[in-house]
Design a protein around this motif. Structure first.
Motif, PDB file in Angstrom:
ATOM      1  N   LEU A  75       2.102   1.513  10.358  1.00 24.12           N
ATOM      2  CA  LEU A  75       3.448   1.103   9.672  1.00 24.12           C
ATOM      3  C   LEU A  75       4.514   2.222  10.005  1.00 24.12           C
ATOM      4  O   LEU A  75       5.307   1.987  10.949  1.00 24.12           O
ATOM      5  N   GLU A  76       4.023   3.188  10.305  1.00 21.66           N
ATOM      6  CA  GLU A  76       4.626   4.900  10.883  1.00 21.66           C
ATOM      7  C   GLU A  76       4.600   3.986  12.585  1.00 21.66           C
ATOM      8  O   GLU A  76       5.935   4.868  12.862  1.00 21.66           O
ATOM      9  N   GLU A  77       3.919   3.977  13.174  1.00 25.58           N
ATOM     10  CA  GLU A  77       4.386   2.908  14.038  1.00 25.58           C
ATOM     11  C   GLU A  77       4.901   2.355  14.469  1.00 25.58           C
ATOM     12  O   GLU A  77       5.871   2.683  15.122  1.00 25.58           O
ATOM     13  N   PHE A 125      -3.363   9.326  -1.921  1.00 25.65           N
ATOM     14  CA  PHE A 125      -3.861   7.922  -1.077  1.00 25.65           C
ATOM     15  C   PHE A 125      -5.183   7.234  -1.601  1.00 25.65           C
ATOM     16  O   PHE A 125      -5.305   6.666  -1.663  1.00 25.65           O
ATOM     17  N   THR A 126      -5.828   8.443  -1.888  1.00 26.39           N
ATOM     18  CA  THR A 126      -6.973   8.084  -3.026  1.00 26.39           C
ATOM     19  C   THR A 126      -6.505   7.294  -3.811  1.00 26.39           C
ATOM     20  O   THR A 126      -7.663   5.871  -4.258  1.00 26.39           O
ATOM     21  N   LYS A 127      -6.289   7.354  -4.685  1.00 29.62           N
ATOM     22  CA  LYS A 127      -5.522   6.750  -5.881  1.00 29.62           C
ATOM     23  C   LYS A 127      -5.117   4.819  -5.856  1.00 29.62           C
ATOM     24  O   LYS A 127      -5.242   4.441  -6.192  1.00 29.62           O
ATOM     25  N   SER A 174      -9.705   5.361   3.932  1.00 29.31           N
ATOM     26  CA  SER A 174      -9.440   5.022   5.692  1.00 29.31           C
ATOM     27  C   SER A 174      -8.560   3.820   6.178  1.00 29.31           C
ATOM     28  O   SER A 174      -7.978   3.997   6.684  1.00 29.31           O
ATOM     29  N   ALA A 175      -9.165   2.896   5.283  1.00 29.51           N
ATOM     30  CA  ALA A 175      -8.504   1.503   5.125  1.00 29.51           C
ATOM     31  C   ALA A 175      -6.429   1.736   5.337  1.00 29.51           C
ATOM     32  O   ALA A 175      -5.993   1.228   5.777  1.00 29.51           O
ATOM     33  N   VAL A 176      -6.462   2.609   3.986  1.00 32.73           N
ATOM     34  CA  VAL A 176      -4.972   2.719   3.423  1.00 32.73           C
ATOM     35  C   VAL A 176      -4.222   3.965   4.534  1.00 32.73           C
ATOM     36  O   VAL A 176      -3.454   3.242   5.021  1.00 32.73           O
ATOM     37  N   SER A 177      -5.008   4.949   4.667  1.00 32.31           N
ATOM     38  CA  SER A 177      -4.850   6.109   5.865  1.00 32.31           C
ATOM     39  C   SER A 177      -4.129   5.188   7.169  1.00 32.31           C
ATOM     40  O   SER A 177      -4.165   5.545   7.786  1.00 32.31           O
ATOM     41  N   MET A 178      -5.598   4.270   7.376  1.00 35.23           N
ATOM     42  CA  MET A 178      -4.947   3.294   8.953  1.00 35.23           C
ATOM     43  C   MET A 178      -3.442   2.487   8.790  1.00 35.23           C
ATOM     44  O   MET A 178      -3.089   2.217   9.569  1.00 35.23           O
ATOM     45  N   GLN A 179      -3.345   2.060   7.292  1.00 31.64           N
ATOM     46  CA  GLN A 179      -2.297   1.444   7.576  1.00 31.64           C
ATOM     47  C   GLN A 179      -0.802   1.809   7.199  1.00 31.64           C
ATOM     48  O   GLN A 179       0.034   1.203   7.787  1.00 31.64           O
ATOM     49  N   THR A 217       0.960  -1.251   0.013  1.00 29.23           N
ATOM     50  CA  THR A 217       0.263   0.326  -0.160  1.00 29.23           C
ATOM     51  C   THR A 217       0.590   1.252  -0.036  1.00 29.23           C
ATOM     52  O   THR A 217       0.508   2.820  -1.142  1.00 29.23           O
ATOM     53  N   PHE A 218       1.387   1.362   0.468  1.00 25.54           N
ATOM     54  CA  PHE A 218       3.151   2.453   1.526  1.00 25.54           C
ATOM     55  C   PHE A 218       3.213   2.391  -0.602  1.00 25.54           C
ATOM     56  O   PHE A 218       3.141   3.407  -0.503  1.00 25.54           O
TER      57      PHE A 218
END
Length: 318
Positions: free
Chosen positions: A43-45, A22-24, A34-39, A12-13
């Motif tokens: 990953l940042e964590e 993020f949308t594309k 929203s799932a992409v943002s959560m991933q 995803t990254f």
């Protein structure tokens, strides 16, 4: 022991970076935004570093994000290679591919690169010749697939990309208005050459063919040196070129259609695989930025003059 990185998050990254948003990326990986943002938050964590920062309405990579990107691509590549090595159904064999050299220059590096990574046991044999010669080779069974300029009057192909055909000159060398337009084009049976000459004749602008070559490199060199004007698909434009519009005395041209010819009898799995890669790569191609100030003029000219060219029977069936 530290927990391993999540491959799905890395994919995803990479999709975010390659698509630019993020949308594309969500469409590419079949997830909601929203799932992409959560991933990415997870990953940042896991990394303990911020990967993206706001840049206007979009996002761009941080220094740490750039660093992770290199590792992510290598990890995903090795993962795919490992899976392929143990896949009893992996594709094998040889594909003979034909393409004009101008298409090869712009499209083939990504097509070959992507296909070789996912199908390392398939040998690709590439032939670069004009579309008319490639069609003849296809009829003789000498090629399995060919990327050609679509022209149903002479050969059948499945259209996979449509883009503007542009007049181009050097951005650093102005064209003289008091002299015939110097042209760099293909040989006499080249459709783009015939279209260019017919379009200039229709508006009463004198022209003279100074350079004739099937090589896109030769034609581009003549244009960049300020020695000639030519016609090129939008995606073939190079830095240092200037799009010439109706304001410069050049009439609008009809769009280019790129098609795929396929030889019957080729392994269906091989054919589907290479066709999917070609289509995906052509969808991802973006035009080189040349003279942005003329983009609106070119589009406007196309909209106004295309119906008149069609009525005058000057629009070929690419």
């Amino acid at each position: 022991m530290s927990a391993p990185l999540d491959l799905d998050q890395l994919q995803t990254f990479i999709a975010i970076v390659d698509s630019g948003s993020f949308t594309k990326a969500a469409d590419r990986v079949y997830k909601t935004q929203s799932a992409v943002s959560m991933q990415m938050r997870r990953l940042e964590e896991r990394i303990g570093k911020q990967l993206f920062i706001k840049d206007g309405r979009g996002n761009r990579l941080t220094v740490e994000g750039e660093k992770l990107l290199n590792y992510a691509r290598r990890i995903i590549r090795l993962n795919n290679e490992a899976i392929a090595a143990f896949d009893d159904n992996r594709l094998e064999g040889t594909l003979r591919i034909g393409t004009p050299d101008d298409y090869a220059d712009r499209y083939m590096p990504e097509i070959i690169g992507r296909f070789a990574k996912t199908h390392p046991n398939v040998e690709l044999y590439i032939v670069c010749e004009p579309s008319v010669d490639l069609a003849e080779r296809m009829h003789k069974g000498e090629l399995d697939i060919a990327l050609v300029t679509h022209n149903p009057r002479e050969r059948m192909s499945d259209v996979v990309r449509t883009e503007p055909l542009c007049w181009v000159g050097s951005a650093n060398h102005p064209i003289r208005d008091d002299a015939p337009v110097p042209l760099a084009v293909g040989r006499r049976d080249c459709q783009w050459r015939q279209l260019a000459c017919s379009a200039l004749d229709a508006v009463g602008r004198e022209h003279q063919i100074l350079f004739t070559s099937w090589s896109c490199t030769v034609v581009a060199a003549a244009v960049l040196a300020g020695m000639a004007v030519s016609v090129m698909p939008e995606s073939a434009l190079r830095t240092g070129m200037k799009v010439l519009s109706q304001a410069d005395g050049f009439p609008a041209l009809p769009p280019v259609q790129i098609g795929i010819m396929k030889r019957p009898g080729v392994s269906l799995s091989l054919m589907n695989a290479i066709t999917a890669h070609i289509t995906a790569c052509l969808d991802n191609i973006t035009p080189t930025v040349v003279d942005d100030s003329l983009e609106a003029d070119v589009k406007s000219a196309h909209a106004r003059l295309y119906p008149r060219l069609k009525a005058a029977n000057m629009v070929p069936s690419w």
